[in-house]
Design a protein around this motif. Sequence first.
Motif: not given
Length: 167
Positions: A65-74, A127-138, A143-150
């Motif tokens: 599930x995609x969430x906002x930063x205010x909702x946290x992540x798991x 991956x998740x934000x790009x619409x690609x399944x990610x290796x995670x469990x149900x 969290x949806x990020x506005x930017x990703x930095x490396x």
Amino acid sequence: VEEGNRIRELEIEEVREVDRILLEATDRVRPLHDELARSTAALVLLDSLYGRARYAIAYGCAHAELTTPAEGFAVRNGRHPLLLAQGIDVVPFDLEMGADERTVLVTGPNTGGKTVLLKSLALISALVQSGVPAPVATGSRITVFDDLFADIGDEQSIEASLSTFSA
């Protein structure tokens, strides 16, 4: 010399014949350009969906599930996507950050997996934000990020078990 010249003449004739056939074939399909372009676009989409589905099945990916930063992540049973693809045994992780939390502190011994954990989290998010399944469990929430930095610059290599911490 005469036989060499004849071979060269035949090669030139061959090139002309190939060009003539290609021009004729192009003239036949030119009126179908729009239909061919639409068909190609549909095939690209279908190939992308098929590839994502095969990846999801091969590596046991689940919907996140995609969430906002205010909702946290798991992240449940998260695994590093690139290491999985290389056939390396991957230790899964669970990581959760609640809505009221603002800091994740990752500690452990040298070569204890800190870098792999952080990179896994970033790759899973991308991956998740790009619409690609990610290796995670149900039950995973990403969290949806506005930017990703490396920050690329040190000589880290997960494959060679090298990281900034063990340098």
